[in-house]
Design a protein around this motif. Structure first.
Motif, PDB file in Angstrom:
ATOM      1  N   TYR A  29      44.725  29.632  35.228  1.00 37.14           N
ATOM      2  CA  TYR A  29      44.153  30.881  34.512  1.00 37.14           C
ATOM      3  C   TYR A  29      42.938  31.196  34.424  1.00 37.14           C
ATOM      4  O   TYR A  29      42.381  31.769  34.206  1.00 37.14           O
ATOM      5  CB  TYR A  29      45.051  30.069  33.002  1.00 37.14           C
ATOM      6  N   LYS A  32      42.833  33.860  36.921  1.00 34.79           N
ATOM      7  CA  LYS A  32      43.484  34.950  36.400  1.00 34.79           C
ATOM      8  C   LYS A  32      42.458  36.170  35.875  1.00 34.79           C
ATOM      9  O   LYS A  32      42.091  37.196  36.085  1.00 34.79           O
ATOM     10  CB  LYS A  32      44.614  35.006  35.104  1.00 34.79           C
ATOM     11  N   LYS A  33      41.256  34.940  35.460  1.00 36.29           N
ATOM     12  CA  LYS A  33      40.143  35.668  34.714  1.00 36.29           C
ATOM     13  C   LYS A  33      39.102  35.447  35.744  1.00 36.29           C
ATOM     14  O   LYS A  33      38.555  36.907  35.776  1.00 36.29           O
ATOM     15  CB  LYS A  33      39.669  34.756  33.831  1.00 36.29           C
ATOM     16  N   ASP A  36      40.676  39.973  36.506  1.00 37.61           N
ATOM     17  CA  ASP A  36      40.339  39.765  35.479  1.00 37.61           C
ATOM     18  C   ASP A  36      38.859  40.646  35.722  1.00 37.61           C
ATOM     19  O   ASP A  36      38.409  42.094  35.594  1.00 37.61           O
ATOM     20  CB  ASP A  36      40.565  39.694  34.182  1.00 37.61           C
ATOM     21  N   MET A  37      37.923  40.372  35.792  1.00 37.21           N
ATOM     22  CA  MET A  37      37.032  40.452  35.916  1.00 37.21           C
ATOM     23  C   MET A  37      36.386  41.110  37.048  1.00 37.21           C
ATOM     24  O   MET A  37      35.637  42.140  36.782  1.00 37.21           O
ATOM     25  CB  MET A  37      35.345  39.167  36.208  1.00 37.21           C
ATOM     26  N   ASP A  40      39.815  45.454  38.771  1.00 35.64           N
ATOM     27  CA  ASP A  40      40.748  46.858  38.084  1.00 35.64           C
ATOM     28  C   ASP A  40      41.748  46.547  38.048  1.00 35.64           C
ATOM     29  O   ASP A  40      42.628  47.718  38.701  1.00 35.64           O
ATOM     30  CB  ASP A  40      40.090  48.471  37.669  1.00 35.64           C
ATOM     31  N   GLN A  42      45.708  47.694  36.345  1.00 38.59           N
ATOM     32  CA  GLN A  42      46.621  48.428  35.900  1.00 38.59           C
ATOM     33  C   GLN A  42      48.122  47.292  35.331  1.00 38.59           C
ATOM     34  O   GLN A  42      48.267  46.957  33.695  1.00 38.59           O
ATOM     35  CB  GLN A  42      47.205  49.293  35.591  1.00 38.59           C
ATOM     36  N   LYS A  44      50.305  43.610  34.072  1.00 40.36           N
ATOM     37  CA  LYS A  44      50.122  42.197  34.737  1.00 40.36           C
ATOM     38  C   LYS A  44      50.725  41.784  35.375  1.00 40.36           C
ATOM     39  O   LYS A  44      50.277  41.152  36.200  1.00 40.36           O
ATOM     40  CB  LYS A  44      50.666  41.779  32.583  1.00 40.36           C
ATOM     41  N   LYS A  47      48.681  41.541  38.540  1.00 35.75           N
ATOM     42  CA  LYS A  47      47.733  40.661  38.098  1.00 35.75           C
ATOM     43  C   LYS A  47      47.326  38.925  38.308  1.00 35.75           C
ATOM     44  O   LYS A  47      47.313  38.300  38.936  1.00 35.75           O
ATOM     45  CB  LYS A  47      46.866  41.056  37.220  1.00 35.75           C
ATOM     46  N   ASN A  48      48.666  39.406  38.161  1.00 33.06           N
ATOM     47  CA  ASN A  48      49.671  37.274  37.741  1.00 33.06           C
ATOM     48  C   ASN A  48      50.354  37.383  39.163  1.00 33.06           C
ATOM     49  O   ASN A  48      49.422  36.335  39.530  1.00 33.06           O
ATOM     50  CB  ASN A  48      50.637  37.125  37.052  1.00 33.06           C
TER      51      ASN A  48
END
Length: 76
Positions: A29, A32-33, A36-37, A40, A42, A44, A47-48
């Motif tokens: 987690y 994951k943040k 995100d930071m 970029d 789009q 999910k 990203k995961n």
């Protein structure tokens, strides 16, 4: 069998690890943040996957570093 990651996901995760080695942890987690930071993304799912591979890569790197230190100490 394990999960199959595309070369792009591996490459992005490894680049993130090299740039932000001190911020990457073994916690999904928090990684994951971090994704995100700094990236970029789009999707999910992508990203995961990046955060998951980054977590796994960080754990493996930490294990390898401790093994190398232990081997150096045993040689002395």
């Amino acid at each position: 069998m394990g999960n199959v990651y595309t070369k792009d996901i591996k490459r992005v995760a490894q680049e993130l690890y090299e740039k932000f080695k001190d911020q990457v942890t073994a916690d999904f987690y928090l990684n994951k943040k971090l994704v995100d930071m700094y990236i970029d993304v789009q999707s999910k799912k992508v990203k995961n996957r990046i955060a998951g591979y980054l977590t796994r890569f960080a754990k493996l790197s930490k294990e390898q570093a401790t093994k190398e230190v232990a081997e150096e100490e045993s040689e002395e």
